[in-house]
Design a protein around this motif. Structure first.
Motif, mmCIF file in Angstrom:
data_model
loop_
_atom_site.group_PDB
_atom_site.id
_atom_site.type_symbol
_atom_site.label_atom_id
_atom_site.label_comp_id
_atom_site.label_asym_id
_atom_site.label_seq_id
_atom_site.Cartn_x
_atom_site.Cartn_y
_atom_site.Cartn_z
ATOM 1 N N SER A 82 2.863 2.253 -2.405
ATOM 2 C CA SER A 82 4.116 2.141 -3.152
ATOM 3 C C SER A 82 4.034 2.825 -4.515
ATOM 4 O O SER A 82 5.027 2.911 -5.228
ATOM 5 C CB SER A 82 4.515 0.674 -3.311
ATOM 6 N N ASN A 136 -7.777 7.294 -0.073
ATOM 7 C CA ASN A 136 -6.573 8.100 0.013
ATOM 8 C C ASN A 136 -6.872 9.476 0.612
ATOM 9 O O ASN A 136 -7.419 10.343 -0.045
ATOM 10 C CB ASN A 136 -5.980 8.245 -1.392
ATOM 11 N N THR A 140 -0.530 3.305 -8.889
ATOM 12 C CA THR A 140 -1.393 4.045 -9.801
ATOM 13 C C THR A 140 -0.591 4.753 -10.889
ATOM 14 O O THR A 140 -0.989 4.764 -12.052
ATOM 15 C CB THR A 140 -2.213 5.101 -9.025
ATOM 16 N N ARG A 172 0.238 8.658 4.460
ATOM 17 C CA ARG A 172 0.239 8.975 3.032
ATOM 18 C C ARG A 172 0.639 10.418 2.772
ATOM 19 O O ARG A 172 0.788 10.822 1.630
ATOM 20 C CB ARG A 172 -1.149 8.723 2.456
ATOM 21 N N ARG A 221 8.702 9.390 2.967
ATOM 22 C CA ARG A 221 7.653 8.871 3.850
ATOM 23 C C ARG A 221 8.218 8.620 5.238
ATOM 24 O O ARG A 221 9.279 8.037 5.375
ATOM 25 C CB ARG A 221 7.132 7.538 3.308
ATOM 26 N N VAL A 223 0.846 -1.189 0.000
ATOM 27 C CA VAL A 223 0.000 0.000 0.000
ATOM 28 C C VAL A 223 0.884 1.242 0.000
ATOM 29 O O VAL A 223 1.833 1.329 0.780
ATOM 30 C CB VAL A 223 -0.931 0.065 1.234
HETATM 31 P P1 ADP Z 1 -0.825 2.261 -4.139
HETATM 32 O O1 ADP Z 1 0.356 1.486 -4.616
HETATM 33 O O2 ADP Z 1 -1.218 1.898 -2.748
HETATM 34 O O3 ADP Z 1 -1.972 2.234 -5.107
HETATM 35 P P2 ADP Z 1 -0.768 5.015 -4.864
HETATM 36 O O4 ADP Z 1 -0.544 4.789 -6.295
HETATM 37 O O5 ADP Z 1 -2.129 5.407 -4.423
HETATM 38 O O6 ADP Z 1 -0.302 3.754 -4.026
HETATM 39 O O7 ADP Z 1 0.305 6.067 -4.363
HETATM 40 C C1 ADP Z 1 0.302 6.520 -3.019
HETATM 41 C C2 ADP Z 1 0.725 7.977 -2.966
HETATM 42 O O8 ADP Z 1 2.102 8.125 -3.291
HETATM 43 C C3 ADP Z 1 -0.023 8.846 -3.929
HETATM 44 O O9 ADP Z 1 -0.388 10.036 -3.272
HETATM 45 C C4 ADP Z 1 0.970 9.090 -5.047
HETATM 46 O O10 ADP Z 1 0.749 10.304 -5.682
HETATM 47 C C5 ADP Z 1 2.288 9.079 -4.319
HETATM 48 N N1 ADP Z 1 3.427 8.654 -5.130
HETATM 49 C C6 ADP Z 1 3.455 7.629 -6.013
HETATM 50 N N2 ADP Z 1 4.668 7.497 -6.562
HETATM 51 C C7 ADP Z 1 5.450 8.448 -6.004
HETATM 52 C C8 ADP Z 1 6.828 8.833 -6.172
HETATM 53 N N3 ADP Z 1 7.636 8.193 -7.006
HETATM 54 N N4 ADP Z 1 7.271 9.862 -5.427
HETATM 55 C C9 ADP Z 1 6.466 10.507 -4.573
HETATM 56 N N5 ADP Z 1 5.167 10.222 -4.383
HETATM 57 C C10 ADP Z 1 4.652 9.196 -5.090
#
Ligand code: ADP
Ligand code: MG
Length: 710
Positions: free
Chosen positions: A312, A568, A315, A597, A464, A310
């Motif tokens: 990571s 989120n 998306t 997050r 994070r 979660v």
């Molecule tokens: P999950 O893998 O749980 O679906 P998300 O895609 O929702 O995770 O991403 C979680 C959060 O981290 C989102 O707010 C996204 O914009 C942010 N995020 C994703 N990739 C990066 C990155 N490389 N650097 C910084 N923030 C990121």
């Protein structure tokens, strides 16, 4: 049907013989063996493995027995036998003596027969379970063996113990009798009847004993090492054969299934990547994107699973892959398991793509009438590039102009059959990308998801702060509430989650309501606002409440596990989980993933009653000690067994006779490596050294099991 359990039918004629033809069986016992333990053939009996061994040379002294032992084995003589009690409590009591003392052996059933067959003053080996009756230790219904020379010689001798049933026992087919049948079989069996199915090189590399030897030794080991090695060989065989099958299935799909070629990385991708990406990708995101790119240029259909904890950043990987599709003249879709999740995906993707000319649309069950019609039109005429939605996307009315990539989020909520329906959305099946946040050890994932290629996002976005997790009990509730108050005062938000278990829905609802009232009393309006979300609400009400929390209009969200997946709210910094005992580890981890997050330090509070069982304590400790989803899932498996991992239960694929994919992980890994290596050199198994393996596979009849795996 004969052969239902027989997974080793490379046996020659003799092992396909019906079981009743074996010395000591006959038609009646044969019938019973078939019915009770599915032994149809000689081969089935050969594969009916002992579940433990008794060391016939380890002797206990009567004087040392104190009633706390499980099974004991003593050696001595009967010095006296009497029938005691009246009517139904009538029993035979034998006084048994060794050099250290005496103990009573007791029979309540079949005692007349025992009285006739037992002899005084001859040496017996007695094996049984200790029980305490009226304060006196005794052995009830022990196994009685005349002391043979073999045992008396003191050489280690392990006796196999076979599972049996009451019905079998009633007809004389005790564990011991089954052992005798097995010995009868082995006596007339030449090792040549059991053909090797693992290539020699692999046997040598892992120092595995030959197949025939393993079958003899698992039933008749001369010592512990012997039985261990026999089991190791047979476990390896099971896992190796399974891996060979999975890998071949994958190879076959790869050879057969045509796929679209995404040959270019074009303007859409490049413009977005260079000018609009809000952050730089992590190394893991880049790697997975490269893997997807490689999959989609070869003219074969991609079937890839992306695992990522979660948060990571799955998306973004999905979005970039969809832009690749667009650049090559294709449409893409993203399917999520709930309405809320789809909306969230839609919202964030639409925002990100705002500065581009990519057209995104949302389709869920609640979008109706004109709006729906317009979307469906846009999808069929190709105006819409990316369609986000729930399983509504699977409906027949959703027809694409040219779908090239279908992405499924949170895979375990969708069935295999649903995934297959995506294949039919174009003339050639679109590329499939499955994303899951259930971290499963890699080898296991390959075993469970069959022919999917697996990618792992094993790196979190930078910056994070690890979530701080603590365990608190009822006594400490006031402090927990004050803590939430402090966080809210700092401008943050909090979740309070209650368990939801289907078969006591009413009770859960009451708990939730009670909790809600308590929270409300502690956090009164108008200073604080609370959202409540649960499964009994009408969808639109739930939606509104959720939305108010997302926009920051409410401070606290009181909810059941409906919020588990995907929500989120980066501003939320506290996750309080009520009745933690009632959650599984993986679920706790998913819930905890709702916080942490944003940039702020986040907290997860695991609430329990004042008393906690050892089991719960262990799970809570895991949560407190690590944030790593892979470690947690390994631990979860260790504690609950692999059968409980979502999606694995019905797959049938984990039904191994000997191997345990958790405890035998090193063997599983070795089997996987060997299988891959062999198929890499010789995909059609044409080389002479692989002939035995090929024959074996051809002879396996239980194809149905394997056709279930996708
Ligand atoms: P999950 O893998 O749980 O679906 P998300 O895609 O929702 O995770 O991403 C979680 C959060 O981290 C989102 O707010 C996204 O914009 C942010 N995020 C994703 N990739 C990066 C990155 N490389 N650097 C910084 N923030 C990121
Ligand atoms: Mg996600």
């Amino acid at each position: 049907m004969y052969q239902t359990r027989n997974i080793i039918s490379t046996f020659t004629a003799i092992l396909s013989n019906p079981i009743e033809y074996l010395k000591g069986v006959g038609p009646q016992k044969g019938e019973l063996l078939r019915k009770e333990i599915q032994i149809y053939t000689f081969g089935d009996l050969l594969q009916y493995f002992p579940f433990r061994y008794v060391d016939r040379t380890r002797i206990d002294k009567i004087a040392d027995l104190n009633g706390y032992e499980d099974f004991v084995q003593i050696r001595g003589r009967i010095i006296n036998m009497v029938v005691m009690g009246e009517n139904r409590s009538k029993r035979l009591v034998a006084t048994f003596k060794d050099e250290s003392g005496t103990i009573d052996l007791v029979w309540f059933q079949g005692w007349q027969w025992m009285q006739k067959s037992l002899r005084e003053n001859v040496a017996y080996l007695v094996f049984g379970r200790i029980s305490v009756f009226n304060g006196v230790t005794q052995l009830a219904h022990p196994e009685m063996d005349l002391l043979t020379e073999e045992i008396a010689s003191g050489k280690q001798f392990l006796e196999p113990v076979y599972y049996t049933t009451e019905k079998l026992k009633a007809r004389g087919l005790t564990a011991k009798a089954i052992g005798k049948l097995t010995r009868n079989l082995l006596e007339q069996l030449s090792p040549l009847e059991i053909r090797e199915n693992i290539p020699l090189e692999v046997l040598q590399q892992y120092r595995l004993m030959p197949r025939a030897m393993a079958y003899f030794k698992i039933h008749l080991p001369t010592g512990e090492e012997d039985s261990r090695q026999a089991q190791r060989r047979l476990k390896f065989e099971e896992l190796f054969i399974a891996q060979i099958r999975i890998c071949r299935l994958k190879l076959k799909r790869q050879q057969q299934s045509h796929g679209f070629v995404f040959s270019t990385v074009g303007n859409t991708f490049n413009d977005f990547y260079n000018n609009h990406l809000p952050f730089s990708l992590t190394g893991a995101q880049k790697r997975v994107l490269k893997e997807i790119r490689t999959d989609t240029v070869h003219g074969r259909q991609m079937n890839r699973l992306v695992q990522g904890d979660v948060g990571s950043g799955k998306t973004m990987v999905a979005l970039l892959a969809m832009l690749l599709a667009k650049d090559n003249g294709f449409q893409a879709c993203l399917m999520a398991p709930t309405e809320i999740l789809s909306q969230q995906h839609y919202k964030s993707i639409a925002e990100l793509l705002e500065p581009t000319d990519v057209k995104v649309a949302l389709l869920t069950g609640s979008i109706k009438g004109k709006a729906r019609k317009k979307i469906l039109e846009g999808v069929i005429n190709g105006e819409i590039d990316i369609l986000v939605g729930t399983h509504a996307l699977l409906e027949n009315e959703v027809a694409f102009k040219n779908l090239g990539l279908a992405i499924v989020d949170e895979q375990h909520r969708f069935g295999v059959a649903q995934r297959a329906r995506l294949w039919e959305k174009n003339t050639i099946p679109p590329h499939i990308l499955v994303m899951t946040a259930t971290p499963i050890p890699r080898t296991l994932a390959m075993t469970i998801y069959g022919d999917l290629d697996v990618s792992v996002i094993d790196e979190m976005p930078p910056g994070r702060k690890p979530i701080t997790t603590v365990h608190r009990t009822e006594w400490q509730r006031p402090q927990v509430m004050n803590f939430i108050k402090d966080e809210v005062a700092k401008g943050r938000q909090a979740y309070i989650v209650y368990p939801l278990i289907e078969d006591s829905e009413k009770l859960d609802y009451e708990n939730l309501m009670k909790g809600y009232e308590e929270v409300k009393a502690f956090f009164p309006e108008p200073k604080f606002y609370i959202s409540m979300v649960h499964g009994r609400q009408p969808a639109d009400q739930r939606q509104t409440n959720m939305q108010r929390f997302v926009t920051g209009d409410t401070h606290i969200m009181v909810a059941t596990t409906v919020i588990e997946v995907g929500v989120n709210v980066p501003n939320a910094s506290v996750m309080v989980i009520e009745s933690t005992e009632r959650f599984g580890l993986s679920q706790l981890h998913q819930l905890r993933g709702r916080v942490g997050r944003g940039a702020e330090q986040s907290f997860c509070v695991l609430m329990t009653g004042n008393k906690v069982s050892k089991d719960s304590k262990e799970r809570i400790n895991v949560m407190v000690q690590t944030n790593d989803g892979f470690i947690i899932s390994e631990k979860d498996m260790e504690l609950r067994g692999p059968g409980d991992i979502e999606g694995t239960r019905q797959s049938g694929i984990l039904d191994f006779k000997l191997a345990d994919i958790v405890a035998d992980r090193p063997i599983l890994d070795a089997a996987r490596t060997s299988a891959e290596k062999i198929l890499e050199n010789d995909p059609d198994l044409l080389l002479p050294e692989n002939q035995g393996l090929k024959d074996f596979l051809a002879s396996q009849r239980s194809k149905s099991l394997w056709s279930k795996i996708s």
